[in-house]
Design a protein around this motif. Structure first.
Motif, PDB file in Angstrom:
ATOM      1  N   MET A   1      22.943  43.955  25.875  1.00 53.81           N
ATOM      2  CA  MET A   1      22.136  44.489  26.978  1.00 53.81           C
ATOM      3  C   MET A   1      22.937  44.552  28.283  1.00 53.81           C
ATOM      4  SD  MET A   1      19.307  45.731  27.945  1.00 53.81           S
ATOM      5  CE  MET A   1      18.393  46.029  29.437  1.00 53.81           C
ATOM      6  N   LYS A   2      23.708  43.524  28.562  1.00 51.81           N
ATOM      7  CA  LYS A   2      24.484  43.510  29.797  1.00 51.81           C
ATOM      8  C   LYS A   2      25.480  44.655  29.840  1.00 51.81           C
ATOM      9  CE  LYS A   2      24.164  38.598  30.956  1.00 51.81           C
ATOM     10  NZ  LYS A   2      24.915  37.361  31.208  1.00 51.81           N
ATOM     11  N   LYS A   3      26.053  44.950  28.653  1.00 55.24           N
ATOM     12  CA  LYS A   3      27.031  46.034  28.612  1.00 55.24           C
ATOM     13  C   LYS A   3      26.394  47.367  28.955  1.00 55.24           C
ATOM     14  CE  LYS A   3      30.581  48.074  25.674  1.00 55.24           C
ATOM     15  NZ  LYS A   3      31.216  48.029  24.331  1.00 55.24           N
ATOM     16  N   ILE A   4      25.162  47.584  28.497  1.00 55.10           N
ATOM     17  CA  ILE A   4      24.451  48.831  28.786  1.00 55.10           C
ATOM     18  C   ILE A   4      24.112  48.925  30.263  1.00 55.10           C
ATOM     19  CG2 ILE A   4      22.351  50.136  28.324  1.00 55.10           C
ATOM     20  CD1 ILE A   4      22.345  48.946  25.510  1.00 55.10           C
ATOM     21  N   VAL A   5      23.605  47.839  30.825  1.00 54.21           N
ATOM     22  CA  VAL A   5      23.238  47.833  32.247  1.00 54.21           C
ATOM     23  C   VAL A   5      24.460  48.061  33.106  1.00 54.21           C
ATOM     24  CG1 VAL A   5      22.328  46.425  34.115  1.00 54.21           C
ATOM     25  CG2 VAL A   5      21.220  46.380  31.887  1.00 54.21           C
ATOM     26  N   PHE A   6      25.568  47.420  32.747  1.00 53.94           N
ATOM     27  CA  PHE A   6      26.811  47.592  33.496  1.00 53.94           C
ATOM     28  C   PHE A   6      27.232  49.061  33.502  1.00 53.94           C
ATOM     29  CE2 PHE A   6      31.414  48.102  32.705  1.00 53.94           C
ATOM     30  CZ  PHE A   6      31.849  47.901  33.989  1.00 53.94           C
ATOM     31  N   PHE A   7      27.134  49.683  32.354  1.00 57.21           N
ATOM     32  CA  PHE A   7      27.517  51.090  32.246  1.00 57.21           C
ATOM     33  C   PHE A   7      26.663  51.964  33.137  1.00 57.21           C
ATOM     34  CE2 PHE A   7      29.253  54.812  30.338  1.00 57.21           C
ATOM     35  CZ  PHE A   7      28.215  55.708  30.256  1.00 57.21           C
ATOM     36  N   LEU A   8      25.365  51.694  33.172  1.00 60.63           N
ATOM     37  CA  LEU A   8      24.467  52.508  33.990  1.00 60.63           C
ATOM     38  C   LEU A   8      24.756  52.335  35.463  1.00 60.63           C
ATOM     39  CD1 LEU A   8      21.090  52.024  32.100  1.00 60.63           C
ATOM     40  CD2 LEU A   8      22.507  54.060  32.138  1.00 60.63           C
ATOM     41  N   PHE A   9      24.958  51.077  35.916  1.00 61.18           N
ATOM     42  CA  PHE A   9      25.263  50.845  37.316  1.00 61.18           C
ATOM     43  C   PHE A   9      26.589  51.486  37.692  1.00 61.18           C
ATOM     44  CE2 PHE A   9      22.480  46.883  37.651  1.00 61.18           C
ATOM     45  CZ  PHE A   9      21.569  47.534  38.450  1.00 61.18           C
ATOM     46  N   ALA A  10      27.555  51.315  36.833  1.00 60.50           N
ATOM     47  CA  ALA A  10      28.909  51.739  37.177  1.00 60.50           C
ATOM     48  C   ALA A  10      29.053  53.245  37.214  1.00 60.50           C
ATOM     49  CB  ALA A  10      29.907  51.162  36.173  1.00 60.50           C
ATOM     50  N   THR A  11      28.313  53.930  36.337  1.00 56.18           N
ATOM     51  CA  THR A  11      28.569  55.361  36.204  1.00 56.18           C
ATOM     52  C   THR A  11      27.331  56.214  36.395  1.00 56.18           C
ATOM     53  OG1 THR A  11      28.196  55.284  33.835  1.00 56.18           O
ATOM     54  CG2 THR A  11      30.441  54.912  34.588  1.00 56.18           C
ATOM     55  N   SER A  12      26.248  55.634  36.915  1.00 54.85           N
ATOM     56  CA  SER A  12      25.017  56.407  37.053  1.00 54.85           C
ATOM     57  C   SER A  12      25.205  57.625  37.936  1.00 54.85           C
ATOM     58  CB  SER A  12      23.895  55.529  37.613  1.00 54.85           C
ATOM     59  OG  SER A  12      24.244  55.029  38.879  1.00 54.85           O
ATOM     60  N   PHE A  13      26.039  57.502  38.982  1.00 60.68           N
ATOM     61  CA  PHE A  13      26.256  58.658  39.849  1.00 60.68           C
ATOM     62  C   PHE A  13      26.980  59.772  39.110  1.00 60.68           C
ATOM     63  CE2 PHE A  13      30.260  56.597  40.179  1.00 60.68           C
ATOM     64  CZ  PHE A  13      30.059  55.311  40.625  1.00 60.68           C
ATOM     65  N   ALA A  14      27.875  59.412  38.196  1.00 55.58           N
ATOM     66  CA  ALA A  14      28.614  60.434  37.456  1.00 55.58           C
ATOM     67  C   ALA A  14      27.761  61.065  36.364  1.00 55.58           C
ATOM     68  CB  ALA A  14      29.870  59.824  36.837  1.00 55.58           C
ATOM     69  N   VAL A  15      26.889  60.257  35.758  1.00 55.62           N
ATOM     70  CA  VAL A  15      26.056  60.771  34.674  1.00 55.62           C
ATOM     71  C   VAL A  15      24.897  61.579  35.223  1.00 55.62           C
ATOM     72  CG1 VAL A  15      24.531  60.117  32.791  1.00 55.62           C
ATOM     73  CG2 VAL A  15      26.700  58.911  33.111  1.00 55.62           C
ATOM     74  N   ALA A  16      24.216  61.041  36.255  1.00 60.60           N
ATOM     75  CA  ALA A  16      23.000  61.674  36.755  1.00 60.60           C
ATOM     76  C   ALA A  16      23.299  62.899  37.617  1.00 60.60           C
ATOM     77  CB  ALA A  16      22.195  60.663  37.560  1.00 60.60           C
ATOM     78  N   GLN A  17      24.504  62.969  38.231  1.00 60.45           N
ATOM     79  CA  GLN A  17      24.836  64.076  39.113  1.00 60.45           C
ATOM     80  C   GLN A  17      26.089  64.771  38.585  1.00 60.45           C
ATOM     81  OE1 GLN A  17      25.092  62.646  43.127  1.00 60.45           O
ATOM     82  NE2 GLN A  17      23.163  61.588  43.044  1.00 60.45           N
ATOM     83  N   THR A  18      25.947  65.420  37.450  1.00 62.33           N
ATOM     84  CA  THR A  18      27.109  65.992  36.792  1.00 62.33           C
ATOM     85  C   THR A  18      27.632  67.240  37.480  1.00 62.33           C
ATOM     86  OG1 THR A  18      25.628  67.186  35.299  1.00 62.33           O
ATOM     87  CG2 THR A  18      26.480  65.070  34.535  1.00 62.33           C
ATOM     88  N   ASN A  19      26.842  67.836  38.369  1.00 68.34           N
ATOM     89  CA  ASN A  19      27.294  69.041  39.051  1.00 68.34           C
ATOM     90  C   ASN A  19      26.932  68.968  40.526  1.00 68.34           C
ATOM     91  OD1 ASN A  19      28.490  71.525  39.392  1.00 68.34           O
ATOM     92  ND2 ASN A  19      26.650  72.661  38.843  1.00 68.34           N
ATOM     93  N   THR A  20      27.506  67.998  41.223  1.00 69.75           N
ATOM     94  CA  THR A  20      27.275  67.831  42.658  1.00 69.75           C
ATOM     95  C   THR A  20      28.439  68.417  43.443  1.00 69.75           C
ATOM     96  OG1 THR A  20      28.186  65.590  42.439  1.00 69.75           O
ATOM     97  CG2 THR A  20      25.790  65.810  42.497  1.00 69.75           C
ATOM     98  N   GLU A  21      28.153  68.781  44.695  1.00 64.90           N
ATOM     99  CA  GLU A  21      29.176  69.344  45.579  1.00 64.90           C
ATOM    100  C   GLU A  21      29.155  68.627  46.923  1.00 64.90           C
ATOM    101  OE1 GLU A  21      31.356  71.472  44.639  1.00 64.90           O
ATOM    102  OE2 GLU A  21      30.497  72.652  43.006  1.00 64.90           O
ATOM    103  N   VAL A  22      30.304  68.626  47.589  1.00 63.03           N
ATOM    104  CA  VAL A  22      30.432  68.051  48.924  1.00 63.03           C
ATOM    105  C   VAL A  22      30.421  69.179  49.948  1.00 63.03           C
ATOM    106  CG1 VAL A  22      31.831  66.644  50.469  1.00 63.03           C
ATOM    107  CG2 VAL A  22      31.768  66.111  48.023  1.00 63.03           C
ATOM    108  N   TYR A  23      29.560  69.060  50.945  1.00 58.89           N
ATOM    109  CA  TYR A  23      29.437  70.071  52.000  1.00 58.89           C
ATOM    110  C   TYR A  23      29.804  69.468  53.354  1.00 58.89           C
ATOM    111  CZ  TYR A  23      26.751  72.732  48.550  1.00 58.89           C
ATOM    112  OH  TYR A  23      26.354  73.414  47.426  1.00 58.89           O
ATOM    113  N   LEU A  24      30.306  70.305  54.237  1.00 54.24           N
ATOM    114  CA  LEU A  24      30.668  69.886  55.582  1.00 54.24           C
ATOM    115  C   LEU A  24      30.007  70.798  56.602  1.00 54.24           C
ATOM    116  CD1 LEU A  24      32.440  67.932  57.282  1.00 54.24           C
ATOM    117  CD2 LEU A  24      34.223  69.691  57.220  1.00 54.24           C
ATOM    118  N   PHE A  25      29.347  70.197  57.608  1.00 54.28           N
ATOM    119  CA  PHE A  25      28.649  70.932  58.665  1.00 54.28           C
ATOM    120  C   PHE A  25      29.152  70.473  60.038  1.00 54.28           C
ATOM    121  CE2 PHE A  25      25.820  71.040  55.076  1.00 54.28           C
ATOM    122  CZ  PHE A  25      25.191  72.273  55.127  1.00 54.28           C
ATOM    123  N   GLU A  26      28.999  71.367  60.989  1.00 56.60           N
ATOM    124  CA  GLU A  26      29.241  71.000  62.389  1.00 56.60           C
ATOM    125  C   GLU A  26      27.953  70.429  62.990  1.00 56.60           C
ATOM    126  OE1 GLU A  26      30.624  74.399  64.486  1.00 56.60           O
ATOM    127  OE2 GLU A  26      32.427  74.642  63.238  1.00 56.60           O
TER     128      GLU A  26
END
Length: 283
Positions: A1-26
């Protein structure tokens, strides 16, 4: 169980947001009235692009996917081009930040074998070395050149831990916190997301003496915030950014709304030290 939770915490941003972009505004401030203008997609890349941080007045660093791995990218604001700081074939880098009083960069590295540690990367060569060897750092922040405030994976939770690097001493500040850590302008305090209660809160902390104080409750379960130079707190909520200033306001109010057709779910937001640029991440 700990291994699964660790994976989710560590990589949730990469898994849940597979197509995100960085924007810059003035950002423009006309006698206290802020406007958000001239936005551009600075990552413009398939896959995961996130966690921007201002490296200098002329560049931004962020995590970016290339060749099926996540490395540290740097965007030159004047030239409009991108270069990569490193290449890690057996892992990926997240939460890149410039180390105080240094040209080098720190980042969380998640290796393909599951090892997760906090590293330093030489700005010129990309070579790395461990900064903290005994913590599973998920989201770090530099308080000064000798002190980091870290959101750390501990069991099934995220804890807030202060690390004094020269002394190699870790001190737990609080359990159950969120990912957003920021310096509060002009004072010795930082802000973090307190998840101990059912209703999350933005809390301020003085890492020098441990003083803590509630700033305001979050909007639902949103946790991505940053600060304007005048002490106004910003929070990303869907396709909008809300604002709150504890000196003048009693509650959140609207700062800016983005078109839903382009910005459905804004996550990371960050303002540069002069309050002239706003970086954000969106699906």
């Amino acid at each position: 169980m700990k291994k699964i939770v660790f994976f989710l915490f560590a990589t949730s941003f990469a898994v849940a947001q597979t197509n995100t972009e960085v924007y810059l505004f003035e950002l423009n401030n006309n006698k206290g009235t802020w406007s958000v203008e001239n936005g551009k997609n600075i990552s413009n890349n398939p896959g995961y692009d996130s966690q921007p941080s201002f490296y200098s007045k002329n560049s931004i660093i962020f995590s970016s996917t290339r060749n099926k791995q996540t490395d540290i990218a740097e965007y030159n604001i004047k030239k409009g081009n991108i270069k990569f700081i490193n290449s890690t074939p057996n892992g990926g880098e997240y939460s890149p930040q410039r180390i105080p009083k240094s040209k080098d960069i720190s980042a969380v590295r998640l290796d393909t074998d599951g090892l997760q540690r906090f590293y330093k990367y030489n700005y010129k060569t990309g070579k790395s070395s461990e900064i903290i060897t005994d913590l599973k750092v998920a989201y770090p922040m530099w308080y000064d050149k000798n002190t980091t405030i870290n959101v750390v994976i501990v069991g099934e939770d995220l804890d807030l831990i202060k690390t004094e690097l020269k002394l190699k001493r870790n001190t737990t500040i609080q359990k159950k916190v969120g990912r957003s850590l920021h310096h509060i302008p002009d004072i010795d305090f930082i802000s973090y997301i307190n998840k101990e209660k059912e209703q999350w809160e933005v809390t301020m902390l003085n890492p020098k003496n441990g003083e803590r104080k509630k700033i305001i409750e979050t909007i639902g379960e949103k946790e991505d915030v940053c600060w304007l130079p005048d002490g106004t707190l910003l929070m990303a909520v869907g396709n909008t950014i809300m604002k709150f200033n504890q000196k003048t306001d009693k509650n959140w109010s609207l700062f800016h709304t983005f078109p839903k057709t382009k910005f459905k779910n804004i996550s990371r937001i960050l303002v540069n030290s002069k309050g002239t640029l706003l970086a954000l991440v969106s699906d």
